[in-house]
Design a protein around this motif. Structure first.
Motif, mmCIF file in Angstrom:
data_model
loop_
_atom_site.group_PDB
_atom_site.id
_atom_site.type_symbol
_atom_site.label_atom_id
_atom_site.label_comp_id
_atom_site.label_asym_id
_atom_site.label_seq_id
_atom_site.Cartn_x
_atom_site.Cartn_y
_atom_site.Cartn_z
ATOM 1 N N ILE A 19 1.482 -18.586 35.342
ATOM 2 C CA ILE A 19 0.104 -18.579 35.802
ATOM 3 C C ILE A 19 -0.567 -19.884 35.383
ATOM 4 C CG2 ILE A 19 -2.118 -17.384 35.655
ATOM 5 C CD1 ILE A 19 0.128 -15.743 36.990
ATOM 6 N N HIS A 20 -1.222 -20.545 36.319
ATOM 7 C CA HIS A 20 -1.945 -21.777 36.027
ATOM 8 C C HIS A 20 -3.166 -21.474 35.170
ATOM 9 C CE1 HIS A 20 0.247 -24.491 38.707
ATOM 10 N NE2 HIS A 20 0.361 -23.440 39.502
ATOM 11 N N GLN A 21 -3.561 -22.430 34.353
ATOM 12 C CA GLN A 21 -4.680 -22.268 33.429
ATOM 13 C C GLN A 21 -5.972 -21.896 34.161
ATOM 14 O OE1 GLN A 21 -5.268 -25.686 30.975
ATOM 15 N NE2 GLN A 21 -6.459 -24.573 29.479
ATOM 16 N N SER A 22 -6.234 -22.521 35.293
ATOM 17 C CA SER A 22 -7.467 -22.220 36.035
ATOM 18 C C SER A 22 -7.456 -20.777 36.538
ATOM 19 C CB SER A 22 -7.646 -23.194 37.200
ATOM 20 O OG SER A 22 -6.545 -23.131 38.072
ATOM 21 N N GLU A 23 -6.299 -20.290 36.972
ATOM 22 C CA GLU A 23 -6.202 -18.906 37.427
ATOM 23 C C GLU A 23 -6.392 -17.950 36.249
ATOM 24 O OE1 GLU A 23 -3.172 -15.774 39.646
ATOM 25 O OE2 GLU A 23 -2.545 -17.854 39.407
ATOM 26 N N ALA A 24 -5.826 -18.299 35.099
ATOM 27 C CA ALA A 24 -5.967 -17.463 33.906
ATOM 28 C C ALA A 24 -7.439 -17.340 33.507
ATOM 29 C CB ALA A 24 -5.140 -18.027 32.756
ATOM 30 N N ARG A 25 -8.161 -18.462 33.516
ATOM 31 C CA ARG A 25 -9.591 -18.433 33.178
ATOM 32 C C ARG A 25 -10.359 -17.512 34.134
ATOM 33 N NH1 ARG A 25 -9.016 -24.032 32.025
ATOM 34 N NH2 ARG A 25 -9.629 -24.542 34.139
ATOM 35 N N GLU A 26 -10.044 -17.603 35.411
ATOM 36 C CA GLU A 26 -10.718 -16.776 36.411
ATOM 37 C C GLU A 26 -10.392 -15.289 36.210
ATOM 38 O OE1 GLU A 26 -13.407 -15.985 39.234
ATOM 39 O OE2 GLU A 26 -13.049 -17.957 38.373
ATOM 40 N N LEU A 27 -9.145 -14.975 35.896
ATOM 41 C CA LEU A 27 -8.742 -13.582 35.659
ATOM 42 C C LEU A 27 -9.459 -13.004 34.436
ATOM 43 C CD1 LEU A 27 -4.947 -13.881 36.460
ATOM 44 C CD2 LEU A 27 -6.620 -12.517 37.735
ATOM 45 N N VAL A 28 -9.620 -13.810 33.392
ATOM 46 C CA VAL A 28 -10.361 -13.365 32.204
ATOM 47 C C VAL A 28 -11.826 -13.147 32.571
ATOM 48 C CG1 VAL A 28 -11.200 -14.064 29.914
ATOM 49 C CG2 VAL A 28 -8.786 -14.407 30.510
ATOM 50 N N LYS A 29 -12.400 -14.093 33.300
ATOM 51 C CA LYS A 29 -13.810 -14.013 33.706
ATOM 52 C C LYS A 29 -14.079 -12.759 34.534
ATOM 53 C CE LYS A 29 -17.271 -16.783 36.142
ATOM 54 N NZ LYS A 29 -17.491 -18.030 36.895
ATOM 55 N N GLN A 30 -13.119 -12.393 35.392
ATOM 56 C CA GLN A 30 -13.248 -11.218 36.253
ATOM 57 C C GLN A 30 -12.934 -9.914 35.521
ATOM 58 O OE1 GLN A 30 -10.658 -11.958 39.579
ATOM 59 N NE2 GLN A 30 -11.904 -13.629 40.363
ATOM 60 N N GLY A 31 -12.475 -10.019 34.272
ATOM 61 C CA GLY A 31 -12.123 -8.822 33.509
ATOM 62 C C GLY A 31 -10.764 -8.251 33.856
ATOM 63 N N GLU A 32 -9.944 -9.031 34.541
ATOM 64 C CA GLU A 32 -8.617 -8.572 34.959
ATOM 65 C C GLU A 32 -7.578 -8.659 33.840
ATOM 66 O OE1 GLU A 32 -7.702 -7.190 37.927
ATOM 67 O OE2 GLU A 32 -9.843 -7.213 38.372
ATOM 68 N N MET A 33 -7.889 -9.459 32.812
ATOM 69 C CA MET A 33 -6.969 -9.595 31.682
ATOM 70 C C MET A 33 -7.746 -10.002 30.447
ATOM 71 S SD MET A 33 -5.042 -13.207 32.522
ATOM 72 C CE MET A 33 -4.947 -13.934 30.896
ATOM 73 N N LEU A 34 -7.117 -9.835 29.294
ATOM 74 C CA LEU A 34 -7.704 -10.219 28.018
ATOM 75 C C LEU A 34 -7.469 -11.700 27.775
ATOM 76 C CD1 LEU A 34 -6.371 -7.202 25.940
ATOM 77 C CD2 LEU A 34 -8.715 -7.541 26.753
ATOM 78 N N SER A 35 -8.386 -12.315 27.065
ATOM 79 C CA SER A 35 -8.189 -13.710 26.693
ATOM 80 C C SER A 35 -7.163 -13.784 25.563
ATOM 81 C CB SER A 35 -9.512 -14.325 26.223
ATOM 82 O OG SER A 35 -9.882 -13.771 24.971
ATOM 83 N N LEU A 36 -6.621 -14.961 25.358
ATOM 84 C CA LEU A 36 -5.679 -15.160 24.266
ATOM 85 C C LEU A 36 -6.365 -14.872 22.932
ATOM 86 C CD1 LEU A 36 -2.882 -15.962 23.264
ATOM 87 C CD2 LEU A 36 -3.629 -18.352 23.349
ATOM 88 N N ASP A 37 -7.608 -15.285 22.779
ATOM 89 C CA ASP A 37 -8.354 -15.002 21.548
ATOM 90 C C ASP A 37 -8.457 -13.501 21.292
ATOM 91 O OD1 ASP A 37 -8.759 -17.670 20.934
ATOM 92 O OD2 ASP A 37 -10.762 -17.742 21.843
ATOM 93 N N ASP A 38 -8.722 -12.729 22.344
ATOM 94 C CA ASP A 38 -8.803 -11.275 22.197
ATOM 95 C C ASP A 38 -7.464 -10.697 21.745
ATOM 96 O OD1 ASP A 38 -11.466 -11.237 22.964
ATOM 97 O OD2 ASP A 38 -11.019 -10.725 25.055
#
Length: 95
Positions: A19-38
């Protein structure tokens, strides 16, 4: 202290797709996945040590963090954690 890099690559035709970093950020923003920090907070004791590598992949439709840690005991462990729920899927010692 945890330090490391996130390895994000080009999608492949295999069952695993990075998964590209920009897609990961968007998925976290949308609540579709947890952030690495979480995830690091949720699994703090398990992931204690030095973070060696993190990859985020889509495996058979499931978002999975693969996290490699050099533990305080000197052992390298790899963890697979569901990026949506935070559930530990697999843990193994590296040779």
């Amino acid at each position: 202290m945890v330090a490391g890099t996130i390895s994000l690559g080009v999608p492949s035709l295999q069952a695993k797709e990075k998964i590209h970093q920009s897609e990961a950020r968007e998925l976290v923003k949308q609540g579709e996945m947890l952030s690495l920090d979480d995830l690091l907070a949720q699994h703090g004791e398990r992931l204690a040590g030095h973070l060696l590598d993190v990859e985020l992949e889509r495996e058979h439709g499931r978002l999975v963090y693969e996290i490699e840690v050099l533990g305080e005991d000197g052992q390298v462990r790899e963890f697979e954690i569901d990026a949506r729920s935070g559930e530990l899927l697999k843990q193994k010692l590296e040779d």
